[in-house]
Enzyme design. Structure first.
Site, PDB file in Angstrom:
ATOM      1  N   CYS A 156       0.838  -1.207   0.000  1.00 26.74           N
ATOM      2  CA  CYS A 156       0.000   0.000   0.000  1.00 26.74           C
ATOM      3  C   CYS A 156       0.869   1.252   0.000  1.00 26.74           C
ATOM      4  O   CYS A 156       1.428   1.620   1.034  1.00 26.74           O
ATOM      5  CB  CYS A 156      -0.927  -0.032   1.216  1.00 26.74           C
ATOM      6  N   CYS A 159      -0.296   4.127   2.231  1.00 28.46           N
ATOM      7  CA  CYS A 159      -0.018   3.897   3.646  1.00 28.46           C
ATOM      8  C   CYS A 159       1.464   4.117   3.962  1.00 28.46           C
ATOM      9  O   CYS A 159       1.804   4.704   4.981  1.00 28.46           O
ATOM     10  CB  CYS A 159      -0.363   2.461   4.044  1.00 28.46           C
ATOM     11  N   ASP A 160       2.341   3.625   3.106  1.00 28.27           N
ATOM     12  CA  ASP A 160       3.746   3.495   3.497  1.00 28.27           C
ATOM     13  C   ASP A 160       4.733   4.360   2.724  1.00 28.27           C
ATOM     14  O   ASP A 160       5.901   4.450   3.120  1.00 28.27           O
ATOM     15  CB  ASP A 160       4.176   2.023   3.347  1.00 28.27           C
TER      16      ASP A 160
END
Ligand code: NAP
Length: 332
Positions: A156, A159-160
């Protein structure tokens, strides 16, 4: 970092104010799945006064259980660890009165009401059902994905991505997700290496052109990742040219695998309408094609796939359940 680190068992330490009554089998609402959407739906259904059961599966918590730090879930100024967030959601749902049983659903019968939801040992009845079984990112099948999950390997970019500022990043895939993620990651990376197994992208033309014109993305055609190396964290990725067999090793801090997702819907195949990739088809808001059966989260959402959007869908499904049950009661 929201990255799959393999199977982590959620230490729930339940101090459930409502100890599950295992002999009880009839509920107003049964929620299948215990990620952000399932727990949020539980909070809303119980708070609205419905007798609510969550059947969580044997590894409750969804994708966030395989995550380390979550920086983008609102309300946590300094971030929160994924498993901690899920434990808090679980306890909050229980405090509202939700019964949670950590058992796996093996079959459902949505042909008539009350709906039936079966585990290996029990048959539950529900006036309404919320499907919140989520989706899993497809894996490359390399040992390093497990070893370096949460330590460089991610599924993701939203997200990261910010964890990899000023580093080289590798993205695998040739579809819209991979191109979107590669383009997004150029905000942080020195270079994004896009590894695709063919010489032609699957992604839409518009997105392709944007990526092909982005000089921070380097394309590696007809190639596959064959190994992931590192010590405490991932440090290198081995790329094989599938036409020549030549292998090269890239120094990279992050590897984003974007080769599609698999919604967890096998159980519902003959019962509700799914699209050709297995996602639940929503007819109106969170309603499936079966009146009284609702879906929430990644099991129907191929666009956003965030914990916060899954939680939002859980809330929406619970509100739709409330309307449905109120209207069904009025008809009787
Ligand atoms: P996808 O379209 O199925 O593409 C998956 C990509 O991964 C393909 O290029 C495929 O290669 C490659 N791949 C699959 N298995 C692989 C493996 N084992 N090893 C290496 N490569 C592998 O999946 P997606 O990109 O996640 O998109 C899913 C759906 O969501 C699509 O309908 C897409 O249009 C949509 N979507 C839309 C947007 C947007 O419009 N903004 C953004 C994201 C996703 P091949 O091409 O060789 O098969």
């Amino acid at each position: 970092m929201a990255a799959d680190a393999g199977a982590t068992v959620l230490e729930t330490n339940d101090d459930n104010p409502k100890t599950p009554d295992k002999s009880k089998t009839k509920f107003d609402v049964v929620i299948i799945g215990a990620g952000p959407s399932g727990y949020t739906a539980g909070i809303y259904c119980s708070r609205a006064g419905y007798d609510t059961l969550i059947l969580s599966g044997i590894l409750p918590g969804g994708q966030l259980v395989n995550t380390t730090e979550v920086e983008n879930y609102p309300g946590f100024e300094n971030g929160i660890m994924g498993p901690d967030l899920m434990i808090d959601m679980r306890k909050q749902s229980q405090r509202m009165g939700t019964t949670i049983i950590d058992d796996e659903v093996v079959n459902v019968d949505f042909r008539r009401t009350p709906f039936k939801v079966l585990t290996a040992s029990e048959e539950y009845e529900a006036r309404a059902v919320i499907i919140a079984t989520g989706a899993n990112p497809r894996k490359l099948g390399l040992e390093g994905e497990q070893t370096f999950g949460g330590k460089g390997v991610s599924y993701c970019a939203t997200c990261d991505g910010p964890f990899f500022r000023n580093q080289e990043i590798v993205v695998v895939g040739g579809g819209d997700s991979a191109i979107e993620e590669a383009t997004f990651l150029t905000k942080f990376a020195t270079t994004v290496h896009l590894i695709h197994r063919r010489s032609e992208l699957r992604a839409s033309k518009v997105m392709q052109e944007r990526a092909l014109n982005n000089n921070k993305i380097k394309f590696h055609w007809d190639s596959a990742v064959t190994d992931i190396k590192g010590n405490q964290k991932m440090q290198q990725v081995v790329i094989k040219n599938l036409k020549t067999g030549e292998e090269t090793t890239l120094d990279a801090g992050g590897l984003f695998v974007a080769i599609g997702h698999e919604p967890n819907t096998k159980l519902f195949k003959s019962q509700i309408e799914l699209d050709d990739e297995g996602y639940v088809v929503l007819k109106n808001k969170t309603h499936t094609n079966i009146e009284g059966v609702f879906a929430a989260g990644d099991v129907h959402d191929r666009s956003y796939r965030q914990a916060i959007t899954a939680a939002g869908f859980g809330c929406m499904a619970a509100i739709d359940v409330d309307k449905y049950l109120t209207e069904s009661a009025d008809k009787q």
